[in-house]
Design an enzyme around this catalytic site. Structure first.
Site, PDB file in Angstrom:
ATOM      1  N   ARG A   1       6.816  43.963 -37.560  1.00  0.00           N
ATOM      2  CA  ARG A   1       7.183  43.312 -36.295  1.00  0.00           C
ATOM      3  C   ARG A   1       8.195  44.154 -35.539  1.00  0.00           C
ATOM      4  O   ARG A   1       8.727  45.125 -36.064  1.00  0.00           O
ATOM      5  CB  ARG A   1       7.815  41.941 -36.564  1.00  0.00           C
TER       6      ARG A   1
ATOM      7  N   ASN B   1      14.461  51.029 -41.120  1.00  0.00           N
ATOM      8  CA  ASN B   1      14.527  50.098 -39.975  1.00  0.00           C
ATOM      9  C   ASN B   1      14.722  48.641 -40.382  1.00  0.00           C
ATOM     10  O   ASN B   1      15.415  47.905 -39.687  1.00  0.00           O
ATOM     11  CB  ASN B   1      13.240  50.236 -39.155  1.00  0.00           C
TER      12      ASN B   1
ATOM     13  N   TYR C   1      26.621  41.297 -40.747  1.00  0.00           N
ATOM     14  CA  TYR C   1      25.660  42.170 -40.061  1.00  0.00           C
ATOM     15  C   TYR C   1      26.359  43.408 -39.492  1.00  0.00           C
ATOM     16  O   TYR C   1      25.894  44.539 -39.678  1.00  0.00           O
ATOM     17  CB  TYR C   1      24.972  41.371 -38.942  1.00  0.00           C
TER      18      TYR C   1
ATOM     19  N   ALA D   1      29.218  44.722 -40.428  1.00  0.00           N
ATOM     20  CA  ALA D   1      29.694  45.579 -41.522  1.00  0.00           C
ATOM     21  C   ALA D   1      28.538  46.398 -42.087  1.00  0.00           C
ATOM     22  O   ALA D   1      28.691  47.602 -42.374  1.00  0.00           O
ATOM     23  CB  ALA D   1      30.330  44.729 -42.615  1.00  0.00           C
TER      24      ALA D   1
ATOM     25  N   LYS E   1      25.920  47.398 -40.512  1.00  0.00           N
ATOM     26  CA  LYS E   1      25.478  48.402 -39.541  1.00  0.00           C
ATOM     27  C   LYS E   1      26.518  49.504 -39.356  1.00  0.00           C
ATOM     28  O   LYS E   1      26.174  50.654 -39.039  1.00  0.00           O
ATOM     29  CB  LYS E   1      25.155  47.722 -38.202  1.00  0.00           C
TER      30      LYS E   1
HETATM   31  P1  NAP Z   1      12.631  41.720 -36.650  1.00  0.00           P
HETATM   32  O1  NAP Z   1      11.798  41.587 -35.427  1.00  0.00           O
HETATM   33  O2  NAP Z   1      13.299  40.507 -37.205  1.00  0.00           O
HETATM   34  O3  NAP Z   1      11.761  42.426 -37.799  1.00  0.00           O
HETATM   35  C1  NAP Z   1      12.348  42.676 -39.038  1.00  0.00           C
HETATM   36  C2  NAP Z   1      11.418  43.518 -39.874  1.00  0.00           C
HETATM   37  O4  NAP Z   1      12.059  43.816 -41.133  1.00  0.00           O
HETATM   38  C3  NAP Z   1      10.132  42.787 -40.236  1.00  0.00           C
HETATM   39  O5  NAP Z   1       9.115  43.745 -40.335  1.00  0.00           O
HETATM   40  C4  NAP Z   1      10.449  42.190 -41.598  1.00  0.00           C
HETATM   41  O6  NAP Z   1       9.287  41.927 -42.408  1.00  0.00           O
HETATM   42  C5  NAP Z   1      11.250  43.331 -42.205  1.00  0.00           C
HETATM   43  N1  NAP Z   1      12.132  42.915 -43.293  1.00  0.00           N
HETATM   44  C6  NAP Z   1      13.156  42.028 -43.250  1.00  0.00           C
HETATM   45  N2  NAP Z   1      13.738  41.942 -44.461  1.00  0.00           N
HETATM   46  C7  NAP Z   1      13.083  42.790 -45.274  1.00  0.00           C
HETATM   47  C8  NAP Z   1      13.199  43.137 -46.642  1.00  0.00           C
HETATM   48  N3  NAP Z   1      14.143  42.596 -47.449  1.00  0.00           N
HETATM   49  N4  NAP Z   1      12.343  44.053 -47.166  1.00  0.00           N
HETATM   50  C9  NAP Z   1      11.390  44.616 -46.380  1.00  0.00           C
HETATM   51  N5  NAP Z   1      11.228  44.341 -45.079  1.00  0.00           N
HETATM   52  C10 NAP Z   1      12.056  43.411 -44.541  1.00  0.00           C
HETATM   53  O7  NAP Z   1      13.812  42.763 -36.424  1.00  0.00           O
HETATM   54  P2  NAP Z   1      14.051  43.809 -35.222  1.00  0.00           P
HETATM   55  O8  NAP Z   1      14.780  43.094 -34.147  1.00  0.00           O
HETATM   56  O9  NAP Z   1      12.806  44.543 -34.908  1.00  0.00           O
HETATM   57  O10 NAP Z   1      15.117  44.780 -35.909  1.00  0.00           O
HETATM   58  C11 NAP Z   1      14.732  45.989 -36.546  1.00  0.00           C
HETATM   59  C12 NAP Z   1      15.989  46.768 -36.881  1.00  0.00           C
HETATM   60  O11 NAP Z   1      16.734  47.023 -35.684  1.00  0.00           O
HETATM   61  C13 NAP Z   1      16.945  45.997 -37.812  1.00  0.00           C
HETATM   62  O12 NAP Z   1      17.577  46.883 -38.703  1.00  0.00           O
HETATM   63  C14 NAP Z   1      17.959  45.424 -36.860  1.00  0.00           C
HETATM   64  O13 NAP Z   1      19.186  45.154 -37.479  1.00  0.00           O
HETATM   65  C15 NAP Z   1      18.044  46.546 -35.835  1.00  0.00           C
HETATM   66  N6  NAP Z   1      18.570  46.129 -34.537  1.00  0.00           N
HETATM   67  C16 NAP Z   1      17.906  45.224 -33.782  1.00  0.00           C
HETATM   68  C17 NAP Z   1      18.438  44.864 -32.535  1.00  0.00           C
HETATM   69  C18 NAP Z   1      17.758  43.887 -31.641  1.00  0.00           C
HETATM   70  O14 NAP Z   1      18.334  43.594 -30.561  1.00  0.00           O
HETATM   71  N7  NAP Z   1      16.598  43.374 -31.961  1.00  0.00           N
HETATM   72  C19 NAP Z   1      19.650  45.416 -32.114  1.00  0.00           C
HETATM   73  C20 NAP Z   1      20.307  46.327 -32.906  1.00  0.00           C
HETATM   74  C21 NAP Z   1      19.753  46.687 -34.128  1.00  0.00           C
HETATM   75  P3  NAP Z   1       8.467  40.505 -42.244  1.00  0.00           P
HETATM   76  O15 NAP Z   1       7.729  40.606 -40.941  1.00  0.00           O
HETATM   77  O16 NAP Z   1       7.570  40.460 -43.425  1.00  0.00           O
HETATM   78  O17 NAP Z   1       9.508  39.432 -42.227  1.00  0.00           O
END
Ligand code: NAP
Length: 248
Positions: free
Chosen positions: A16, A91, A156, A158, A160
């Site tokens: 996702r 990621n 979160y 900490a 990052k």
């Molecule tokens: P997301 O839409 O919630 O997707 C999370 C992804 O990580 C999904 O594919 C999920 O798998 C997988 N996942 C979660 N826990 C896992 C685990 N224990 N083992 C393996 N896979 C796992 O998140 P996102 O917003 O795209 O974020 C992606 C990255 O960017 C993260 O590190 C997040 O902290 C960082 N980030 C995001 C934002 C933002 O604004 N969105 C901002 C700064 C940083 P499932 O689909 O199977 O649940």
């Protein structure tokens, strides 16, 4: 099946959001993408479908990156297909929020174990190949709050911030073997993670972003693609901020 010629990229959390966009961006005729997911098989299948529609090659495996045994099985499966790993993108991440007095110990552990320990475990296994190849690109996804902190997001933030120190340490450990390690720190990006916030809060955040809008997954994926490419061969230990000017 063996695939010894293609470039190989491994992406965690490709089912996702940002991870899907990164998988799509990296997969092409010359690069196979192997990604994992935690539980969402239908969405993982969708990512594969999108990669194939774009002419690329993608494989998905279920694996919890916070558990070493599962990470090991994930990489063992990858090595049944290919002998090398050129790119690793750490990621996958979760956010378990709450002000410190109310934050549950279990939520702290889950956040740190997924976001920080997960990146360590995947890097540990991928870099063994990269050291032998004398080539590799590791890109870790941090966050703007790893730099600014955020009330209600102590765990979160900490995790990052930890990713940044981990990136710099790894960059120094592996530079002599032509392995670069960098981070991308997204600001506020439109994904399931941020959709959890009330619409009013999302609008308030967007209003404070100098470029005036919430970011897209592709904005982050473009930075990752650059860091994974030869154009970034002299960059290591750095962070690219993809945040619309939210933090400078
Ligand atoms: P997301 O839409 O919630 O997707 C999370 C992804 O990580 C999904 O594919 C999920 O798998 C997988 N996942 C979660 N826990 C896992 C685990 N224990 N083992 C393996 N896979 C796992 O998140 P996102 O917003 O795209 O974020 C992606 C990255 O960017 C993260 O590190 C997040 O902290 C960082 N980030 C995001 C934002 C933002 O604004 N969105 C901002 C700064 C940083 P499932 O689909 O199977 O649940």
């Amino acid at each position: 099946m063996t695939n010894k010629i293609k470039r190989t990229a491994v992406v965690t959390g490709g089912s996702r959001g940002i991870g899907r966009a990164i998988s799509l961006e990296l997969a092409d005729a010359d690069t196979s993408v192997y990604f994992n997911y935690l539980s969402n098989k239908a969405e993982a299948d969708k990512t594969i479908e999108l990669i194939r529609e774009a002419g690329g090659c993608g494989y998905a495996f279920k694996a919890d990156i916070s558990v070493f045994e599962e990470v090991k099985i994930f990489f063992d499966k990858i090595f049944q297909h290919t002998e090398k790993i050129d790119v690793l993108v750490n990621n996958a991440g979760i956010s378990k929020d709450g002000i410190i007095p109310l934050l549950k110990e279990d939520d702290w552990d889950k956040t740190i174990n997924t976001n920080l320990k997960g990146a360590f475990l995947c890097s540990k296994l991928a870099v063994k190949k990269m050291l032998r190849q004398k080539y590799g690109r590791i890109i870790n996804i941090s966050s703007v709050v790893g730099f600014t902190g955020n009330p209600g997001q102590a765990a979160y933030s900490a995790s990052k911030a930890g990713i940044i120190a981990f990136t710099k340490s790894a960059a120094q450990e592996f530079a002599s073997r032509n392995i670069t390690v960098n981070a991308v720190a997204p600001g506020f990006i439109d994904t399931d993670m941020t959709k959890m916030l009330p619409e009013k809060v999302q609008k308030e955040i967007a209003a404070k972003i100098p470029l005036g809008k919430i970011g897209e997954n592709k904005n982050v994926a473009d930075a990752v693609k650059f860091l994974s490419s030869e154009k970034a061969s002299y960059i290591t230990g750095q962070t690219i901020h993809v945040n619309g000017g939210m933090y400078m």
